[in-house]
Scaffold this motif. Sequence first.
Motif, PDB file in Angstrom:
ATOM      1  N   ASN A 116      76.901  70.372  46.797  1.00  0.00           N
ATOM      2  CA  ASN A 116      78.186  69.347  46.208  1.00  0.00           C
ATOM      3  C   ASN A 116      77.437  68.179  45.528  1.00  0.00           C
ATOM      4  N   GLY A 117      76.407  67.665  45.960  1.00  0.00           N
ATOM      5  CA  GLY A 117      76.065  66.299  45.440  1.00  0.00           C
ATOM      6  C   GLY A 117      74.963  66.623  44.402  1.00  0.00           C
TER       7      GLY A 117
ATOM      8  N   LEU B 237      61.686  68.660  46.878  1.00  0.00           N
ATOM      9  CA  LEU B 237      60.367  68.990  46.718  1.00  0.00           C
ATOM     10  C   LEU B 237      59.837  69.353  45.333  1.00  0.00           C
ATOM     11  N   GLN B 238      60.763  70.388  44.967  1.00  0.00           N
ATOM     12  CA  GLN B 238      60.504  71.269  43.767  1.00  0.00           C
ATOM     13  C   GLN B 238      60.621  70.567  42.317  1.00  0.00           C
TER      14      GLN B 238
ATOM     15  N   SER C 102      73.462  70.363  56.263  1.00  0.00           N
ATOM     16  CA  SER C 102      73.410  69.896  54.946  1.00  0.00           C
ATOM     17  C   SER C 102      73.332  70.754  53.679  1.00  0.00           C
ATOM     18  N   PHE C 103      73.586  72.062  53.747  1.00  0.00           N
ATOM     19  CA  PHE C 103      73.444  72.994  52.809  1.00  0.00           C
ATOM     20  C   PHE C 103      74.613  72.768  51.692  1.00  0.00           C
TER      21      PHE C 103
ATOM     22  N   ILE D   9      63.498  62.504  54.139  1.00  0.00           N
ATOM     23  CA  ILE D   9      64.378  63.289  53.115  1.00  0.00           C
ATOM     24  C   ILE D   9      65.587  63.581  54.241  1.00  0.00           C
ATOM     25  N   LYS D  10      67.006  63.384  53.821  1.00  0.00           N
ATOM     26  CA  LYS D  10      67.712  63.627  54.586  1.00  0.00           C
ATOM     27  C   LYS D  10      68.668  64.902  53.905  1.00  0.00           C
ATOM     28  N   GLU D  11      68.547  65.466  52.899  1.00  0.00           N
ATOM     29  CA  GLU D  11      69.148  66.426  52.264  1.00  0.00           C
ATOM     30  C   GLU D  11      68.199  67.706  52.513  1.00  0.00           C
TER      31      GLU D  11
END
Length: 364
Positions: A333-334, A281-282, A327-328, A273-275
């Motif tokens: 934003n994405g 996960l959730q 990456s917050f 995972i990059k973000e």
Amino acid sequence: MKDYISKNVFAPAKKSFIYMERKTAFGRTRKGLVVQIDLDTYEWKPFSKANIRATEATIVERIPPRMEIRKGAPLELPHIMLLVNDKEKKLIEETGKLVKDKSPLYQGTLMSNGGSICGWEVSSEKEINFITETINHIAEKNSSSDGSTFLFAVGDGNHSLATAKAVWEEYKKELISKGATESELKENPVRYALVEIVNLYDEGLTFEPIHRVIFNIDSDKMIDFLKTKLNGSVKEVSSQAEVESETKKSLSTFGFVYKKNGKQFYKILETSIKELAVAMLQPQIDEFLKNQTGSEIDYIHGSEEVFRLGSQDNSTAIMLPPIAKDSFFETINGRGPLPRKSFSMGEADEKRFYLECRRLFPSE
């Protein structure tokens, strides 16, 4: 509130920002800028392109009872904290350097292990111009190709800010029906909310993951499900120390602690995972639990709770990795707001104190 106003409990109002430094009982110093923000530039709904956005999902049912408290209140004393994506450390930190040669407006020790605090007035033309130029610079760096700008993220007090927005929207309709002009709407104090802006990269601001514990499920079945969904790999380790070490050294690794048939298990799920890991996960946990009867999920703080609950029968504790500050903003934003209970900003003793207030509705 009306009684305090009539008896002049508060210091005289100032037309200014306040730069503050809060030393906590944990040896950290958090720097902030207390300002009022325009609620017309904020939106909590998912995938908003507003300048100010929510970081976590907003529970709509929580807003109406909060509205009943805010409506008509002559003052607001909020705990709302906004995060700014300022890796260059200009907005808050450099403002502090400009004002700290002046005497502070207030300083003192806080109650309940809260540490101490000091605040300085920010009001000169030089100071305000610097803040304006810096915010424009940050806005430019945080603009997307579609023309939208993600300037601030709500770090704490999201439901309070959503309530302020709802109260303003309701009051605005009432004012318009009575013939209020655009200028009058812009000058109305209810259109604004008091917040503290904190730099995401402030060393005094710690981000802690909120771990999960799930009751009454087949642990191995869930781990296999998550491994498939997150395209990861699972390995078994032999101790609590290994779980904690493996999880903390990566931003995309999860630890699992559970007991099965009287035996204690420690497992690691490694992903690419990059973000922000919790954002991936959730939703998968939620999908898995939809088909489980009698299962429950709870949210826990600290590794001690992970291991305590993971050693009990019928519970599976999941340790989440550290929060990646880099990456917050990009993740929100994405993907829109993060899942519920994604992170905690520091310890409970470090929460914002109610020190500054501003006029809201006219006092009768």
